[in-house]
Design an enzyme around this catalytic site. Structure first.
Site: not given
Length: 337
Positions: A192, A309, A318
């Site tokens: 991130r 996650h 995904y």
């Protein structure tokens, strides 16, 4: 006890409230709502519980606080009495539907509303356990259904072209090198942007597996590709600011920690030059990392660990991206299909 007087606003979390009661002195919980002491204390304790026992991030706690302040303000106006722990026991599905309708009228989408109602139910469940009341009428209420949008990753060639363009995106060489280093790290390690920009001087040189502290304080180890290491080395060689252990690894032009908006701006300029869509954001590089790894044969569990996650269901989105890509290729090759 005087009723709470509330006014709504679309510009804030939604409500501004006060109470005229002298017997139940209200205390302010943030800038938007004055709560009775008992409710203020209950809300603070619940948020502390979410943070400590469920490892919620600061961002999530802030969102939950806004959700509950909006709900408590609405209930005070809707029922004509202050929201207190005791009288929340009387809530039912009619109250929940009225709150949902009010939020929709204020422009809340299905996904945001579902999260807001989920936070309310979680708080009511916690409160009912401590106050000893039956909350099944509220807990059985359902939030709106919504279709979870798929991430929009870049194609491998688009990602490479974007990184090449980012290297030429600033007239100051060290700033261009910094932007390239950050974006390469996002794409090469699936970070991130906040995780990359929170790195400090002491973190360099990177070990083979970089320890990252992500959402909710969860730690994970991610590999750092040689191309990312070289990009960071090039940046550090040009950066006019010294590398200090307690200072940011990626510096702004004034020497402080570079902001996410600066990196997003560099990405925007690069995508505009390449004619890429507005979805080509720094976070799209993280999506691209996961999608390209899955397409190359990576398993979901490994990708889940690399992304940090908490739930495998989050990573499974995904697989939908990969299937959608394959279907698009198939339809392009077989227009009649």
């Amino acid at each position: 006890m005087a009723p709470i007087s509330c006014a709504s606003s679309r510009r804030s979390s939604g409500w501004s409230c006060s109470t005229g009661s002298a017997n139940e002195r209200a205390v302010t919980f943030g800038p938007e709502l004055a709560l009775a002491p008992a409710m203020s204390e209950a809300l603070k304790r619940w948020l502390d519980s979410e943070r400590s026992t469920r490892d919620r991030s600061d961002h999530t706690i802030t969102a939950y606080q806004g959700d509950l302040l909006a709900f408590l303000a609405f209930i005070g106006q809707h029922r004509g009495e202050p929201a207190l722990p005791g009288n929340l026991a009387d809530l039912d599905q009619t109250d929940m539907r009225a709150f949902a309708a009010s939020e929709r009228a204020r422009g809340f989408g299905a996904r945001s509303l579902a999260r807001r109602l989920s936070a309310v139910r979680s708080f009511i469940r916690w409160l009912s356990d401590r106050e000893g009341f039956e909350a099944s009428k509220v807990l059985n209420s359902r939030g709106p259904r919504y279709t979870r949008s798929l991430p929009r990753p870049l194609a491998p060639a688009q990602a490479r072209n974007l990184l090449d363009m980012a290297a030429e995106g600033h007239e100051t060489p060290w700033v261009a090198a910094r932007d390239l280093a950050v974006l390469t790290l996002l794409y090469g390690s699936g970070l991130r942007i906040s995780e990359a920009l929170n790195l400090n001087g002491r973190d360099w040189p990177f070990p083979e597996a970089l320890l990252i502290r992500g959402k909710g304080g969860r730690e994970r180890q991610v590999p750092v590709l040689p191309v990312a290491r070289r990009a960071i080395e090039d940046y550090l060689a040009l950066c006019p600011w010294p590398r200090l252990a307690d200072e940011a690894l990626f510096r702004g032009v004034r020497g402080g920690r570079v902001g996410a908006n600066i990196i997003a701006s560099a990405m925007r300029l690069a995508r505009e030059r390449l004619g890429l869509p507005q979805t080509a954001t720094p976070h799209a590089l993280r999506h691209s990392f996961a999608t390209h790894l899955l397409a190359a044969g990576g398993d979901l569990r490994t990708i889940q660990e690399l992304l940090g996650h908490a739930s495998l269901s989050t990573t499974q989105v995904y697989t939908g991206v990969d299937d959608a890509h394959l279907l698009a290729v198939y339809r392009a090759a077989h227009p009649r299909a």
